[in-house]
Scaffold this motif. Structure first.
Motif, PDB file in Angstrom:
ATOM      1  N   THR A 115      17.377  -1.517 -20.620  1.00 20.27           N
ATOM      2  CA  THR A 115      16.894   0.304 -20.593  1.00 20.27           C
ATOM      3  C   THR A 115      17.992   0.739 -19.520  1.00 20.27           C
ATOM      4  O   THR A 115      17.338   2.362 -19.780  1.00 20.27           O
ATOM      5  CB  THR A 115      15.585  -0.125 -19.698  1.00 20.27           C
ATOM      6  N   ALA A 116      18.716   0.530 -18.802  1.00 19.47           N
ATOM      7  CA  ALA A 116      19.805   1.410 -18.562  1.00 19.47           C
ATOM      8  C   ALA A 116      21.175   0.586 -17.999  1.00 19.47           C
ATOM      9  O   ALA A 116      21.283  -0.674 -18.160  1.00 19.47           O
ATOM     10  CB  ALA A 116      19.029   1.362 -16.812  1.00 19.47           C
ATOM     11  N   ASN A 121      14.211  -4.761 -18.684  1.00 17.81           N
ATOM     12  CA  ASN A 121      13.059  -5.353 -18.534  1.00 17.81           C
ATOM     13  C   ASN A 121      13.032  -7.454 -18.894  1.00 17.81           C
ATOM     14  O   ASN A 121      12.993  -7.348 -19.945  1.00 17.81           O
ATOM     15  CB  ASN A 121      12.174  -4.967 -19.039  1.00 17.81           C
ATOM     16  N   GLY A 152      16.510  -2.138 -27.631  1.00 15.88           N
ATOM     17  CA  GLY A 152      16.641  -2.224 -26.619  1.00 15.88           C
ATOM     18  C   GLY A 152      17.525  -3.687 -26.795  1.00 15.88           C
ATOM     19  O   GLY A 152      17.587  -4.766 -25.521  1.00 15.88           O
ATOM     20  N   THR A 162      15.396  -7.172 -22.750  1.00 14.92           N
ATOM     21  CA  THR A 162      15.059  -5.930 -23.286  1.00 14.92           C
ATOM     22  C   THR A 162      16.215  -4.809 -22.367  1.00 14.92           C
ATOM     23  O   THR A 162      15.498  -4.922 -21.178  1.00 14.92           O
ATOM     24  CB  THR A 162      14.218  -4.684 -23.430  1.00 14.92           C
ATOM     25  N   GLN A 181      12.439  -6.707 -13.369  1.00 14.11           N
ATOM     26  CA  GLN A 181      12.717  -6.405 -14.046  1.00 14.11           C
ATOM     27  C   GLN A 181      14.110  -7.430 -13.514  1.00 14.11           C
ATOM     28  O   GLN A 181      14.205  -7.904 -12.554  1.00 14.11           O
ATOM     29  CB  GLN A 181      13.720  -5.022 -13.302  1.00 14.11           C
ATOM     30  N   THR A 197      20.404  -3.426 -16.456  1.00 13.73           N
ATOM     31  CA  THR A 197      19.273  -3.967 -16.390  1.00 13.73           C
ATOM     32  C   THR A 197      18.467  -3.486 -17.590  1.00 13.73           C
ATOM     33  O   THR A 197      18.513  -2.753 -18.486  1.00 13.73           O
ATOM     34  CB  THR A 197      18.240  -1.860 -15.568  1.00 13.73           C
TER      35      THR A 197
END
Length: 205
Positions: free
Chosen positions: A72-73, A112, A88, A70, A43, A110
């Motif tokens: 994620t947050a 990936n 994403g 991608t 990450q 965040t």
């Protein structure tokens, strides 16, 4: 006014002089950054920072993430005003976002990193700022890019698990390569034979 200024949502009118300059200049700038390298299968965090020295027009922020990356947050001051879309691959901030004063507003994304992500990517965020008619009615486009090094697998100089021929071994012309196959045909019996076959080849550099 506080150092952070004010983030304004939908339907809020901005105080601004009616007689706007003929060639108004935007008070907004955008920057994009991250810390360290990202690793395949791991990450990372990108930080998008919008900085304004005064009132802005309505802002529309789009971050199209590069291949193998991608979202994620979302976090930071702008996180609640943004969303992750397209599986994403896109981060979007809109819904009438604008600033009333001096502000430095970060958005932390965040991400990936895929196991087969490219070894080098560049992430670009674009901000379209649209002024109201009272502000002058102009549109400004801001963008910022952030090159990123990705490590792991063949990004570190390994073969990344990739296949290749076993024989002959390619040593780039330094050493001749050969297969040596020996066939024994009942060597202890009358008329038996022992045949050896060697094939040599040299790969040019």
């Amino acid at each position: 006014m506080s150092a952070l200024g004010t983030v304004v949502g939908l339907g809020v009118a901005l105080p601004f002089a009616l007689a706007a300059p003929a060639h108004a200049q935007s008070t907004l700038s955008v920057a994009k950054s991250h810390e360290g390298n990202f690793a395949r299968g791991g990450q990372g965090v990108y930080t998008i920072t919008l900085t304004s020295t005064g009132a802005t027009g309505v802002l529309d922020v789009t971050d199209n993430l590069p291949p193998g990356v991608t979202a994620t947050a979302l976090g930071g001051l702008l996180g609640p005003f943004c969303e992750i879309t397209n599986g994403g691959t896109t981060v979007h901030c809109g819904n009438g976002l604008n600033f009333l004063g001096a502000i430095s507003a970060p958005l932390d994304v965040t991400v990936n990193i895929a196991a087969d992500a490219p070894c080098s990517v560049s992430n670009t965020v674009t901000v379209i700022e649209t002024e109201s008619e009272e502000q002058g009615g102009e549109t400004f486009t801001h963008s910022a890019s952030d090159p990123t090094t990705i490590t792991g697998g063949n990004c570190d100089g390994g073969d990344g698990g990739g296949g290749g021929s076993i024989l002959p071994i390619n040593l780039n012309g330094v050493i001749p390569m050969f297969n040596n196959i020996t066939t024994n045909s009942n060597i202890g019996s009358p008329g038996a034979s022992n045949n050896s076959h060697q094939v040599f080849g040299l790969n040019a550099p």
